[in-house]
Scaffold this motif. Structure first.
Motif, PDB file in Angstrom:
ATOM      1  N   LYS A 250      25.024  41.709  34.549  1.00 51.03           N
ATOM      2  CA  LYS A 250      25.605  42.819  33.783  1.00 51.03           C
ATOM      3  C   LYS A 250      26.845  42.375  33.016  1.00 51.03           C
ATOM      4  O   LYS A 250      27.113  42.859  31.909  1.00 51.03           O
ATOM      5  N   LEU A 251      27.602  41.454  33.585  1.00 50.39           N
ATOM      6  CA  LEU A 251      28.853  41.024  32.961  1.00 50.39           C
ATOM      7  C   LEU A 251      28.645  40.072  31.785  1.00 50.39           C
ATOM      8  O   LEU A 251      29.611  39.703  31.123  1.00 50.39           O
ATOM      9  N   VAL A 252      27.416  39.703  31.507  1.00 47.37           N
ATOM     10  CA  VAL A 252      27.147  38.987  30.255  1.00 47.37           C
ATOM     11  C   VAL A 252      27.478  39.897  29.075  1.00 47.37           C
ATOM     12  O   VAL A 252      27.941  39.438  28.024  1.00 47.37           O
ATOM     13  N   ALA A 253      27.249  41.195  29.249  1.00 45.16           N
ATOM     14  CA  ALA A 253      27.617  42.199  28.241  1.00 45.16           C
ATOM     15  C   ALA A 253      28.453  43.265  28.948  1.00 45.16           C
ATOM     16  O   ALA A 253      27.951  44.340  29.290  1.00 45.16           O
ATOM     17  N   PRO A 254      29.729  42.993  29.234  1.00 45.23           N
ATOM     18  CA  PRO A 254      30.527  43.860  30.111  1.00 45.23           C
ATOM     19  C   PRO A 254      30.797  45.241  29.528  1.00 45.23           C
ATOM     20  O   PRO A 254      30.864  45.421  28.317  1.00 45.23           O
ATOM     21  N   PHE A 255      30.951  46.203  30.432  1.00 42.53           N
ATOM     22  CA  PHE A 255      31.287  47.567  30.051  1.00 42.53           C
ATOM     23  C   PHE A 255      32.256  48.124  31.080  1.00 42.53           C
ATOM     24  O   PHE A 255      32.281  47.681  32.232  1.00 42.53           O
ATOM     25  N   LYS A 256      33.041  49.093  30.678  1.00 43.94           N
ATOM     26  CA  LYS A 256      34.171  49.540  31.492  1.00 43.94           C
ATOM     27  C   LYS A 256      33.763  50.034  32.871  1.00 43.94           C
ATOM     28  O   LYS A 256      34.468  49.789  33.862  1.00 43.94           O
ATOM     29  N   ALA A 257      32.646  50.704  32.980  1.00 44.11           N
ATOM     30  CA  ALA A 257      32.238  51.289  34.262  1.00 44.11           C
ATOM     31  C   ALA A 257      31.565  50.286  35.193  1.00 44.11           C
ATOM     32  O   ALA A 257      31.192  50.654  36.313  1.00 44.11           O
ATOM     33  N   CYS A 258      31.428  49.055  34.779  1.00 43.84           N
ATOM     34  CA  CYS A 258      30.758  48.045  35.609  1.00 43.84           C
ATOM     35  C   CYS A 258      31.549  47.844  36.909  1.00 43.84           C
ATOM     36  O   CYS A 258      32.716  47.434  36.886  1.00 43.84           O
TER      37      CYS A 258
ATOM     38  N   ARG B  42      29.035  50.799  54.113  1.00 45.77           N
ATOM     39  CA  ARG B  42      30.411  51.307  54.152  1.00 45.77           C
ATOM     40  C   ARG B  42      31.429  50.189  54.384  1.00 45.77           C
ATOM     41  O   ARG B  42      32.641  50.433  54.332  1.00 45.77           O
ATOM     42  N   MET B  43      30.965  48.990  54.607  1.00 45.29           N
ATOM     43  CA  MET B  43      31.878  47.853  54.730  1.00 45.29           C
ATOM     44  C   MET B  43      32.423  47.418  53.367  1.00 45.29           C
ATOM     45  O   MET B  43      33.385  46.654  53.303  1.00 45.29           O
ATOM     46  N   PHE B  44      31.815  47.892  52.290  1.00 48.41           N
ATOM     47  CA  PHE B  44      32.261  47.542  50.943  1.00 48.41           C
ATOM     48  C   PHE B  44      33.274  48.559  50.423  1.00 48.41           C
ATOM     49  O   PHE B  44      33.328  49.697  50.882  1.00 48.41           O
ATOM     50  N   ALA B  45      34.036  48.127  49.428  1.00 52.86           N
ATOM     51  CA  ALA B  45      34.909  49.026  48.680  1.00 52.86           C
ATOM     52  C   ALA B  45      34.599  48.849  47.198  1.00 52.86           C
ATOM     53  O   ALA B  45      34.595  47.716  46.706  1.00 52.86           O
ATOM     54  N   PRO B  46      34.312  49.917  46.454  1.00 55.96           N
ATOM     55  CA  PRO B  46      33.997  49.770  45.040  1.00 55.96           C
ATOM     56  C   PRO B  46      35.212  49.286  44.254  1.00 55.96           C
ATOM     57  O   PRO B  46      36.345  49.702  44.512  1.00 55.96           O
ATOM     58  N   LEU B  47      34.976  48.392  43.297  1.00 57.61           N
ATOM     59  CA  LEU B  47      36.051  47.860  42.455  1.00 57.61           C
ATOM     60  C   LEU B  47      35.535  47.689  41.032  1.00 57.61           C
ATOM     61  O   LEU B  47      34.678  46.828  40.774  1.00 57.61           O
ATOM     62  N   PRO B  48      36.014  48.499  40.077  1.00 55.97           N
ATOM     63  CA  PRO B  48      35.622  48.331  38.675  1.00 55.97           C
ATOM     64  C   PRO B  48      36.120  46.976  38.153  1.00 55.97           C
ATOM     65  O   PRO B  48      37.320  46.701  38.140  1.00 55.97           O
ATOM     66  N   VAL B  49      35.195  46.135  37.747  1.00 52.71           N
ATOM     67  CA  VAL B  49      35.507  44.735  37.477  1.00 52.71           C
ATOM     68  C   VAL B  49      36.501  44.567  36.326  1.00 52.71           C
ATOM     69  O   VAL B  49      37.407  43.722  36.401  1.00 52.71           O
TER      70      VAL B  49
ATOM     71  N   PHE C 147      44.745  52.453  30.622  1.00 52.33           N
ATOM     72  CA  PHE C 147      43.362  52.036  30.892  1.00 52.33           C
ATOM     73  C   PHE C 147      42.852  52.636  32.199  1.00 52.33           C
ATOM     74  O   PHE C 147      41.677  52.986  32.313  1.00 52.33           O
ATOM     75  N   TYR C 148      43.742  52.776  33.177  1.00 51.31           N
ATOM     76  CA  TYR C 148      43.361  53.229  34.511  1.00 51.31           C
ATOM     77  C   TYR C 148      43.364  54.747  34.652  1.00 51.31           C
ATOM     78  O   TYR C 148      43.051  55.257  35.728  1.00 51.31           O
ATOM     79  N   ASP C 149      43.685  55.451  33.572  1.00 50.81           N
ATOM     80  CA  ASP C 149      43.684  56.914  33.624  1.00 50.81           C
ATOM     81  C   ASP C 149      42.289  57.507  33.522  1.00 50.81           C
ATOM     82  O   ASP C 149      42.115  58.715  33.688  1.00 50.81           O
ATOM     83  N   ASP C 150      41.307  56.684  33.261  1.00 53.67           N
ATOM     84  CA  ASP C 150      39.920  57.141  33.114  1.00 53.67           C
ATOM     85  C   ASP C 150      39.334  57.407  34.503  1.00 53.67           C
ATOM     86  O   ASP C 150      38.859  56.504  35.186  1.00 53.67           O
ATOM     87  N   THR C 151      39.343  58.662  34.911  1.00 52.89           N
ATOM     88  CA  THR C 151      38.907  59.008  36.271  1.00 52.89           C
ATOM     89  C   THR C 151      37.390  58.966  36.439  1.00 52.89           C
ATOM     90  O   THR C 151      36.886  59.045  37.559  1.00 52.89           O
ATOM     91  N   SER C 152      36.648  58.810  35.333  1.00 50.74           N
ATOM     92  CA  SER C 152      35.206  58.635  35.469  1.00 50.74           C
ATOM     93  C   SER C 152      34.882  57.234  35.969  1.00 50.74           C
ATOM     94  O   SER C 152      33.795  56.999  36.510  1.00 50.74           O
ATOM     95  N   VAL C 153      35.831  56.303  35.817  1.00 48.00           N
ATOM     96  CA  VAL C 153      35.669  54.922  36.299  1.00 48.00           C
ATOM     97  C   VAL C 153      36.528  54.690  37.538  1.00 48.00           C
ATOM     98  O   VAL C 153      36.052  54.234  38.579  1.00 48.00           O
TER      99      VAL C 153
END
Length: 275
Positions: free
Chosen positions: A189-197, A239-246, A261-267
């Motif tokens: 996916k990061l070959v063509a990165p997007f904010k929500a990745c 549940r051992m993972f924690a999501p992290l927007p790359v 940049f971090y004000d986007d609560t959808s990400v």
């Protein structure tokens, strides 16, 4: 007239200067050129490296890469790797990055294969993987390794405290924490990165001196530590993972230099743990 869908990105689109790809660039550039030549050239390059480094899979079989069509009909992918050492590989980005992780983090890949094949032996393939195999697949496909010497940073990640982790403690990145990509679907996916990745971060406690080590020693430590945890933990769950927007990782995307940049609560969501 219906618009034609865009072609997915190919091997030529990999930019090894990107921070998520840069640690793997030395081998990756060679493989990229082989992949652009032909399917057979890519398999030959992969197998030359496997032969030279004498890698092994989850049950100690010598690692090799075979064409996807050589996987016997009805054979389970992970079980076949465990039994033969042969990784069925297609001529695409997904399998390209999967193969690359067998060299970057060989112990982790072997541990994942050992646990997956053991679960298949015990329960069969079945119509669903089950909780443990789901977790192992999620790790294999989408994991980030979050190396952390400061417990407060790990707590901020688990608590969805983006302001602390990515803004207020920004100076800690590279000195108290860092990230390595692992999941091959995530890298695709990061070959063509997007904010929500978003990756699934696996927190690895490291000593403070870790950040003074060279890259090879750091990766070896992560490889050994994470593999031991995967093999030594019975109750593996998502549940051992924690999501992290790359693209929120400091230094990984120009736009995140601004805190807006971090004000986007959808990400950058509040998350159930924070609530």
């Amino acid at each position: 007239m219906q618009a034609r869908e865009a072609e997915p990105p190919g091997f030529a689109a990999i930019d090894w200067s990107k921070p998520w790809f840069a640690p793997f660039a030395e081998r990756g550039k060679r493989w990229q050129q082989a992949a652009l030549t032909s399917y057979q050239a890519l398999l030959a390059e992969m197998n030359a490296d496997a032969g030279e480094l004498r890698q092994s899979t989850g049950r100690g079989q010598r690692l090799a890469f075979i064409a996807q069509d050589d996987l016997p009909p009805g054979a389970a992918y992970e079980a076949h790797i465990a039994a033969t050492g042969c990784v069925p590989t297609r001529h695409n980005l997904h399998d390209f990055f999967n193969a690359s992780m067998w060299f970057a983090f060989p112990r982790i890949k072997a541990a994942l294969n050992a646990r997956q094949s053991a679960a298949i032996d015990a329960l069969g393939v079945g119509s669903s993987r089950g909780g443990v195999r789901d977790m192992l697949t999620l790790f294999d496909e989408n994991a980030l390794l979050f190396a952390c010497a400061d417990a407060a940073l790990g707590a901020a990640l688990r608590g969805f405290d983006w302001h602390t982790l990515l803004v207020a403690r920004r100076d800690a990145w590279g000195a108290g924490c860092e990230v390595r990509c692992f999941g091959h679907a995530l890298m695709e996916k990061l070959v063509a990165p997007f904010k929500a990745c978003t990756g699934h971060a696996w927190i690895v406690d490291v000593p403070a001196g870790y950040f003074e080590w060279d890259a090879m020693k750091r990766e070896a430590f992560l490889d050994e530590s994470v593999a031991a945890a995967l093999l030594g933990t019975d109750a593996l769950t998502s549940r051992m993972f924690a999501p992290l927007p790359v693209l929120g990782i400091p230094g990984w995307w120009p736009d995140n230099e601004s805190s807006v940049f971090y004000d986007d609560t959808s990400v950058f969501r509040a998350g159930r743990r924070a609530r």
